[in-house]
Design a protein around this motif. Structure first.
Motif, PDB file in Angstrom:
ATOM      1  N   ARG A 260       0.843  -1.202   0.000  1.00  0.00           N
ATOM      2  CA  ARG A 260       0.000   0.000   0.000  1.00  0.00           C
ATOM      3  C   ARG A 260       0.876   1.250   0.000  1.00  0.00           C
ATOM      4  O   ARG A 260       0.669   2.192  -0.751  1.00  0.00           O
ATOM      5  CB  ARG A 260      -0.877   0.004   1.253  1.00  0.00           C
ATOM      6  CG  ARG A 260      -1.652   1.295   1.417  1.00  0.00           C
ATOM      7  CD  ARG A 260      -1.874   1.681   2.866  1.00  0.00           C
ATOM      8  NE  ARG A 260      -2.376   0.577   3.640  1.00  0.00           N
ATOM      9  CZ  ARG A 260      -2.452   0.590   4.968  1.00  0.00           C
ATOM     10  NH1 ARG A 260      -2.094   1.657   5.658  1.00  0.00           N
ATOM     11  NH2 ARG A 260      -2.887  -0.458   5.624  1.00  0.00           N
ATOM     12  N   ARG A 261       1.875   1.230   0.862  1.00  0.00           N
ATOM     13  CA  ARG A 261       2.743   2.410   0.985  1.00  0.00           C
ATOM     14  C   ARG A 261       3.564   2.619  -0.285  1.00  0.00           C
ATOM     15  O   ARG A 261       3.763   3.740  -0.725  1.00  0.00           O
ATOM     16  CB  ARG A 261       3.655   2.282   2.208  1.00  0.00           C
ATOM     17  CG  ARG A 261       2.848   2.275   3.476  1.00  0.00           C
ATOM     18  CD  ARG A 261       3.668   2.319   4.744  1.00  0.00           C
ATOM     19  NE  ARG A 261       2.730   2.418   5.844  1.00  0.00           N
ATOM     20  CZ  ARG A 261       2.297   1.397   6.584  1.00  0.00           C
ATOM     21  NH1 ARG A 261       2.777   0.188   6.383  1.00  0.00           N
ATOM     22  NH2 ARG A 261       1.394   1.577   7.521  1.00  0.00           N
ATOM     23  N   LEU A 262       4.042   1.539  -0.863  1.00  0.00           N
ATOM     24  CA  LEU A 262       4.783   1.686  -2.120  1.00  0.00           C
ATOM     25  C   LEU A 262       3.902   2.385  -3.165  1.00  0.00           C
ATOM     26  O   LEU A 262       4.346   3.306  -3.848  1.00  0.00           O
ATOM     27  CB  LEU A 262       5.228   0.296  -2.627  1.00  0.00           C
ATOM     28  CG  LEU A 262       5.697   0.228  -4.081  1.00  0.00           C
ATOM     29  CD1 LEU A 262       6.899   1.145  -4.328  1.00  0.00           C
ATOM     30  CD2 LEU A 262       6.059  -1.200  -4.472  1.00  0.00           C
ATOM     31  N   HIS A 297      13.788   5.535  -3.617  1.00  0.00           N
ATOM     32  CA  HIS A 297      13.740   6.919  -3.131  1.00  0.00           C
ATOM     33  C   HIS A 297      12.896   7.079  -1.864  1.00  0.00           C
ATOM     34  O   HIS A 297      13.281   7.786  -0.941  1.00  0.00           O
ATOM     35  CB  HIS A 297      13.174   7.801  -4.256  1.00  0.00           C
ATOM     36  CG  HIS A 297      13.204   9.260  -3.939  1.00  0.00           C
ATOM     37  ND1 HIS A 297      12.194   9.905  -3.261  1.00  0.00           N
ATOM     38  CD2 HIS A 297      14.145  10.212  -4.202  1.00  0.00           C
ATOM     39  CE1 HIS A 297      12.498  11.179  -3.127  1.00  0.00           C
ATOM     40  NE2 HIS A 297      13.679  11.397  -3.691  1.00  0.00           N
ATOM     41  N   THR A 298      11.743   6.427  -1.817  1.00  0.00           N
ATOM     42  CA  THR A 298      10.836   6.622  -0.673  1.00  0.00           C
ATOM     43  C   THR A 298      10.282   5.250  -0.282  1.00  0.00           C
ATOM     44  O   THR A 298       9.105   4.959  -0.480  1.00  0.00           O
ATOM     45  CB  THR A 298       9.680   7.587  -1.039  1.00  0.00           C
ATOM     46  OG1 THR A 298      10.214   8.711  -1.732  1.00  0.00           O
ATOM     47  CG2 THR A 298       8.947   8.057   0.213  1.00  0.00           C
ATOM     48  N   THR A 299      11.162   4.397   0.237  1.00  0.00           N
ATOM     49  CA  THR A 299      10.728   3.018   0.451  1.00  0.00           C
ATOM     50  C   THR A 299       9.754   2.895   1.630  1.00  0.00           C
ATOM     51  O   THR A 299       9.761   3.737   2.528  1.00  0.00           O
ATOM     52  CB  THR A 299      11.949   2.102   0.668  1.00  0.00           C
ATOM     53  OG1 THR A 299      11.488   0.756   0.674  1.00  0.00           O
ATOM     54  CG2 THR A 299      12.638   2.379   2.007  1.00  0.00           C
ATOM     55  N   SER A 300       8.930   1.858   1.592  1.00  0.00           N
ATOM     56  CA  SER A 300       7.896   1.713   2.644  1.00  0.00           C
ATOM     57  C   SER A 300       8.469   1.260   3.973  1.00  0.00           C
ATOM     58  O   SER A 300       7.956   1.622   5.018  1.00  0.00           O
ATOM     59  CB  SER A 300       6.825   0.699   2.251  1.00  0.00           C
ATOM     60  OG  SER A 300       6.889   0.246   0.960  1.00  0.00           O
ATOM     61  N   VAL A 301       9.492   0.400   3.946  1.00  0.00           N
ATOM     62  CA  VAL A 301      10.053  -0.089   5.212  1.00  0.00           C
ATOM     63  C   VAL A 301      11.369   0.660   5.439  1.00  0.00           C
ATOM     64  O   VAL A 301      12.383   0.345   4.819  1.00  0.00           O
ATOM     65  CB  VAL A 301      10.299  -1.619   5.156  1.00  0.00           C
ATOM     66  CG1 VAL A 301      10.737  -2.125   6.535  1.00  0.00           C
ATOM     67  CG2 VAL A 301       9.055  -2.356   4.698  1.00  0.00           C
ATOM     68  N   LYS A 302      11.332   1.668   6.314  1.00  0.00           N
ATOM     69  CA  LYS A 302      12.555   2.453   6.526  1.00  0.00           C
ATOM     70  C   LYS A 302      13.629   1.591   7.182  1.00  0.00           C
ATOM     71  O   LYS A 302      14.790   1.651   6.837  1.00  0.00           O
ATOM     72  CB  LYS A 302      12.241   3.656   7.424  1.00  0.00           C
ATOM     73  CG  LYS A 302      11.439   4.738   6.715  1.00  0.00           C
ATOM     74  CD  LYS A 302      11.297   6.009   7.527  1.00  0.00           C
ATOM     75  CE  LYS A 302      10.118   5.997   8.459  1.00  0.00           C
ATOM     76  NZ  LYS A 302       9.716   7.332   8.959  1.00  0.00           N
ATOM     77  N   GLY A 303      13.237   0.791   8.181  1.00  0.00           N
ATOM     78  CA  GLY A 303      14.222  -0.044   8.863  1.00  0.00           C
ATOM     79  C   GLY A 303      13.554  -1.069   9.751  1.00  0.00           C
ATOM     80  O   GLY A 303      12.330  -1.012   9.971  1.00  0.00           O
ATOM     81  N   LEU A 304      14.336  -2.038  10.210  1.00  0.00           N
ATOM     82  CA  LEU A 304      13.841  -3.019  11.190  1.00  0.00           C
ATOM     83  C   LEU A 304      14.997  -3.368  12.129  1.00  0.00           C
ATOM     84  O   LEU A 304      16.136  -2.943  11.921  1.00  0.00           O
ATOM     85  CB  LEU A 304      13.296  -4.276  10.495  1.00  0.00           C
ATOM     86  CG  LEU A 304      11.904  -4.160   9.842  1.00  0.00           C
ATOM     87  CD1 LEU A 304      11.540  -5.459   9.135  1.00  0.00           C
ATOM     88  CD2 LEU A 304      10.804  -3.770  10.819  1.00  0.00           C
ATOM     89  N   TYR A 305      14.679  -4.195  13.116  1.00  0.00           N
ATOM     90  CA  TYR A 305      15.643  -4.463  14.190  1.00  0.00           C
ATOM     91  C   TYR A 305      16.493  -5.705  13.969  1.00  0.00           C
ATOM     92  O   TYR A 305      16.093  -6.646  13.286  1.00  0.00           O
ATOM     93  CB  TYR A 305      14.902  -4.701  15.508  1.00  0.00           C
ATOM     94  CG  TYR A 305      14.097  -3.532  16.002  1.00  0.00           C
ATOM     95  CD1 TYR A 305      14.740  -2.402  16.502  1.00  0.00           C
ATOM     96  CD2 TYR A 305      12.717  -3.562  15.991  1.00  0.00           C
ATOM     97  CE1 TYR A 305      14.010  -1.326  16.978  1.00  0.00           C
ATOM     98  CE2 TYR A 305      11.970  -2.492  16.466  1.00  0.00           C
ATOM     99  CZ  TYR A 305      12.622  -1.385  16.958  1.00  0.00           C
ATOM    100  OH  TYR A 305      11.892  -0.331  17.426  1.00  0.00           O
ATOM    101  N   ARG A 306      17.633  -5.701  14.627  1.00  0.00           N
ATOM    102  CA  ARG A 306      18.449  -6.883  14.844  1.00  0.00           C
ATOM    103  C   ARG A 306      18.892  -6.854  16.304  1.00  0.00           C
ATOM    104  O   ARG A 306      18.877  -5.792  16.935  1.00  0.00           O
ATOM    105  CB  ARG A 306      19.703  -6.885  13.951  1.00  0.00           C
ATOM    106  CG  ARG A 306      19.422  -6.967  12.451  1.00  0.00           C
ATOM    107  CD  ARG A 306      18.845  -8.318  12.065  1.00  0.00           C
ATOM    108  NE  ARG A 306      18.712  -8.506  10.614  1.00  0.00           N
ATOM    109  CZ  ARG A 306      17.604  -8.208   9.929  1.00  0.00           C
ATOM    110  NH1 ARG A 306      16.551  -7.697  10.534  1.00  0.00           N
ATOM    111  NH2 ARG A 306      17.540  -8.442   8.636  1.00  0.00           N
TER     112      ARG A 306
END
Ligand code: HEM
Length: 416
Positions: A260-262, A297-306
């Motif tokens: 959806r965000r994409l 340029h404007t990705t939906s998942v900015k980041g996640l954890y490790r």
């Protein structure tokens, strides 16, 4: 130089990704980090944030020292809800996004077969019909909210149909997945966590009942059936019931709001660059490049954890064992040492496909082909059916208040 670095570190330690200015445009902060403090500690996340392209790649590759078990946040069930969720959340059993090799490899191999590119491509006409059906519903109105009326229902209907979940449950799946996204926030107070987590017991029951039903369907050739039927050489089921529940939950969650965000991020950027939009109208084969450049340029998942399983050095920083790390794909995709004019949105750039919006290596996004196909079909049909589509004024959209995802809560568009 050393003073500038120390000042940047101090500023980035206090950086609040939910500050309205950061929601509108987090990229100057990422750029400062890449220049001055590429791996920095941040209080909001209580984590070490990784921002350079090469460091992000190194971090996601290093599955032995950076575990994905809590990639989408902690799975702590509040005491008040333990009786409702005795087995944890539906997605909690380690399977895909929350698992590490070699256990991850076993599950991923099985799911890959059902999600391979040719099988997804074979669903193109079905997905195109869903896209057309959604446009049919608002075409005559000459305006709509592209988020709620198009980009939100499309991916959830698609993933439900792919899995065999009836359309009538699609809206509820969105509600569960919004709550899960809310739970990724690292600073939730107990009351908010309980409110968000309560509904997940229904999601668990829903996944369990759906899987039981699939088990009874003879001659079905669904992904779930495939997962249930997989046997080891000793004829033991390869996956436990809880693992199958977790895979189904992760597909339902992963398969909707990201795409959806994409779609809306892409429509926004193209509206800001009318000449590029016009070029796609003239040559629809450019839609693929538009999807890739939007992902970069404007990705939906900015980041996640490790989570660090050992003390080790990343870039110039020592990450202590047990510390949390955030890998910022959104920053890596704007790394000026990898992409020329990295901040510019340009569907004609030659290096777009080097983006890592879907990550790389073991956890490379399972739904990448599906997301790309949906976004391309959405763009193609929106432009052919509503050729005059444009933002309805300067105040036509708003960013969602999310620290690790990037998308619009509304996008008012109009056409004649
Ligand atoms: C624009 C759309 C999408 C973006 C930007 C995106 C992004 C990502 C990223 C960055 C990861 C890596 C997570 C990590 O390493 O911790 C990932 C993994 C994953 N994605 Fe997506 N995704 C999208 C669409 C989808 C769709 C449509 C599905 C479902 C069909 C999906 C299902 C998954 C799953 C199950 C994983 C975990 C894979 C594994 O760990 O083996 N995603 N995605």
């Amino acid at each position: 130089m050393r003073t500038a670095t120390r000042a940047a570190r101090e500023m980035l330690a206090k950086w609040n990704p939910l500050d309205p200015a950061q929601l509108d445009d987090p990229y100057p902060s990422y750029a400062l980090a890449r220049r001055q403090a590429p791996v920095f500690y941040n209080e909001y996340f209580d984590a070490w944030c990784v921002t350079r392209y090469e460091d992000v790649l190194a971090a996601v590759k290093d599955t032995s020292r950076l575990s994905s078990r809590e990639a989408t946040g902690s799975d702590r069930v509040p005491d008040e809800l333990v009786s409702l969720l005795p087995n944890g959340y539906p997605w909690s059993e380690p399977t895909l996004v929350n698992n590490d090799p070699p256990a991850h490899t076993r599950v991923r191999r099985l799911v890959n077969e059902a999600f391979c590119r040719p099988l997804i491509a074979a669903r193109e006409s079905e997905i195109a019909r869903i896209v057309e059906g959604l446009i049919d519903e608002f075409e005559s109105a000459e305006h709509c909210d592209l988020v709620s009326q198009f980009a939100k229902p499309l991916p959830v209907i698609v993933i439900c149909r792919l899995l065999g979940v009836p359309d009538e449950h699609a809206a509820q799946v969105v509600t569960w997945s919004e709550a899960k996204l809310g739970m990724i926030n690292p600073n939730l107070d107990d009351d908010t966590l309980i409110a968000l987590a309560r509904g997940q017991a229904n999601f668990y029951d829903f996944c369990e009942a759906f899987i039981e039903e699939q088990r009874t369907l003879r001659h079905s050739d669904t992904l779930v059936r495939h997962l249930l039927d997989a046997r080891s050489t000793g004829d033991e089921p390869v996956l436990t019931q809880r693992e199958v529940i977790s895979v189904v939950a992760q597909l339902l969650l992963g398969g909707n709001s990201t795409t959806r965000r994409l779609i809306t991020n892409m429509m926004l950027r193209l509206n800001e660059h009318p000449a590029q939009l016009e070029a796609i109208r003239v040559d629809s084969s450019l839609a693929r490049a538009a999807v890739e450049e939007s992902l970069r340029h404007t990705t939906s998942v900015k980041g996640l954890y490790r989570t660090a399983t050992a003390t080790f050095r990343l870039g110039r920083v020592t990450i202590p064992e047990g510390a949390r790390v955030v890998v910022f794909w959104a920053s890596a995709n704007r790394d000026e040492t990898k992409f020329e004019r990295a901040d510019e949105f340009d569907i004609f750039r030659p290096d777009t496909e080097r983006h890592i919006a879907f990550s790389r290596f073991a956890h490379f996004c399972l739904g990448a082909s599906l997301a790309r196909l949906e976004a391309r079909l959405a763009l193609d049909k929106l432009l052919s059916r509503l050729p005059d589509l444009r933002l309805a004024g300067t105040d036509a959209y708003a960013w969602e208040p999310l620290a690790l995802h990037q998308g619009l809560s509304r996008m008012d568009v109009q056409w004649r």
